[in-house]
Design a protein around this motif. Structure first.
Motif, mmCIF file in Angstrom:
data_model
loop_
_atom_site.group_PDB
_atom_site.id
_atom_site.type_symbol
_atom_site.label_atom_id
_atom_site.label_comp_id
_atom_site.label_asym_id
_atom_site.label_seq_id
_atom_site.Cartn_x
_atom_site.Cartn_y
_atom_site.Cartn_z
ATOM 1 N N VAL A 1 0.816 -1.217 0.000
ATOM 2 C CA VAL A 1 0.000 0.000 0.000
ATOM 3 C C VAL A 1 0.852 1.271 0.000
ATOM 4 C CG1 VAL A 1 -0.295 0.045 2.518
ATOM 5 C CG2 VAL A 1 -1.993 1.140 1.051
ATOM 6 N N SER A 2 1.998 1.242 0.657
ATOM 7 C CA SER A 2 2.834 2.444 0.684
ATOM 8 C C SER A 2 3.465 2.703 -0.686
ATOM 9 C CB SER A 2 3.916 2.340 1.764
ATOM 10 O OG SER A 2 4.774 1.255 1.536
ATOM 11 N N ILE A 3 3.809 1.628 -1.409
ATOM 12 C CA ILE A 3 4.338 1.781 -2.771
ATOM 13 C C ILE A 3 3.244 2.311 -3.694
ATOM 14 C CG2 ILE A 3 5.318 0.572 -4.748
ATOM 15 C CD1 ILE A 3 7.272 0.741 -2.451
ATOM 16 N N ALA A 4 2.067 1.728 -3.596
ATOM 17 C CA ALA A 4 0.940 2.161 -4.441
ATOM 18 C C ALA A 4 0.613 3.625 -4.184
ATOM 19 C CB ALA A 4 -0.279 1.279 -4.174
ATOM 20 N N ALA A 5 0.562 4.010 -2.913
ATOM 21 C CA ALA A 5 0.274 5.403 -2.567
ATOM 22 C C ALA A 5 1.327 6.329 -3.167
ATOM 23 C CB ALA A 5 0.218 5.571 -1.052
ATOM 24 N N GLY A 6 2.586 5.910 -3.111
ATOM 25 C CA GLY A 6 3.672 6.740 -3.656
ATOM 26 C C GLY A 6 3.549 6.932 -5.153
ATOM 27 N N ILE A 7 3.288 5.858 -5.867
ATOM 28 C CA ILE A 7 3.146 5.932 -7.332
ATOM 29 C C ILE A 7 2.018 6.896 -7.694
ATOM 30 C CG2 ILE A 7 2.433 4.629 -9.394
ATOM 31 C CD1 ILE A 7 3.908 2.199 -8.114
ATOM 32 N N LEU A 8 0.883 6.749 -7.036
ATOM 33 C CA LEU A 8 -0.292 7.561 -7.369
ATOM 34 C C LEU A 8 -0.095 9.019 -6.953
ATOM 35 C CD1 LEU A 8 -3.126 5.036 -6.442
ATOM 36 C CD2 LEU A 8 -2.396 5.724 -8.743
ATOM 37 N N MET A 9 0.523 9.259 -5.815
ATOM 38 C CA MET A 9 0.755 10.651 -5.389
ATOM 39 C C MET A 9 1.678 11.382 -6.369
ATOM 40 S SD MET A 9 0.939 10.811 -1.215
ATOM 41 C CE MET A 9 1.957 9.367 -0.914
#
Length: 245
Positions: free
Chosen positions: A232-240
């Protein structure tokens, strides 16, 4: 100098490792030169600095009350494997205002390391605030604070009801994006607007349906390999970073 772990003051400091005591006192415990210096430079209210005997006090700490303790007391208080001999009690910041165009909403994030990394990434990506929904791990958890590497002091991070906050954000002109694997579009195909609030959800079950239903856009990150999903932290980073780009 305090030399006994049975001292009432030492017992009170030890209790700050519990959420109940943090909430009761409105304070929390941090360790290490870097984190304390970040709190100082970000103008958070440092109530007290705890210094182990023999550890040199940095010049920026001279303006604060100092509690000297023996090595055995500091070892009793510490949560880190290789403590630096300096800690602090910090007053919580209760600011819940959102001033900016990019907001991250977190629905029931459970892992302290994930939350800390997400806050650090939101800071790096230039997001304006991180809002924690009910069921998300306590932001003042020791592992969360360490994982933020000081970013917790740079941007507003606070708990709120996600449903009501999303309605407020929509009224203020925000488009609401949500990250989900089903019934979603590739994030590359969705055009970003001037004001975006991104929701990411629980590591196992994702975003609660009641929250997901409030999104204007539901997006996913394509998986090209055999992994079922991204952390989830990787996904959040990509999207942000995509939203900011």
């Amino acid at each position: 100098m305090l030399t006994s772990v049975k001292n009432d003051k030492v017992k009170a400091l030890k209790k700050l490792h519990t959420k109940k005591e943090r909430e009761r006192t409105g304070t929390f415990f941090i360790e290490g030169f870097h984190l304390i210096e970040e709190a100082v430079h970000s103008n958070w209210n440092i109530k007290e600095i705890i210094l182990q005997d023999g550890v040199e006090l940095p010049s920026w700490a001279n303006d604060y009350p100092i509690l000297a303790v023996s090595e055995n007391v500091f070892q009793h208080l510490t949560q880190t494997k290789t403590p630096q001999g300096i800690a602090a009690v910090v007053q919580m910041n209760n600011d819940t205002a959102v001033a900016g165009d990019y907001v991250l909403l977190l629905d029931r994030i459970q892992d302290p390391g994930n939350l800390g990394t997400i806050i650090r990434t939101a800071d790096a990506a230039g997001f304006s605030a991180v809002i924690l929904g009910e069921g998300t791990v306590d932001m003042y958890n020791d592992k969360v604070i360490r994982s933020t590497q000081g970013s917790i002091f740079h941007i507003p991070v606070f708990q709120d009801n996600l449903t009501s906050r999303i309605h407020d954000l929509k009224t203020s002109g925000f488009k609401i994006w949500a990250s989900a694997l089903t019934n979603s579009k590739d994030f590359h195909t969705v055009k970003t607007t001037q004001k975006v609030a991104l929701i990411v959800g629980n590591e196992g079950s994702g975003i609660h349906q009641n929250v997901l239903d409030l999104a204007d856009e539901v997006v996913k990150i394509p998986i090209y390999g055999k992994a079922e999903s991204l952390n989830v932290s990787i996904a959040a980073g990509i999207l942000m970073y995509h939203i900011k780009g």
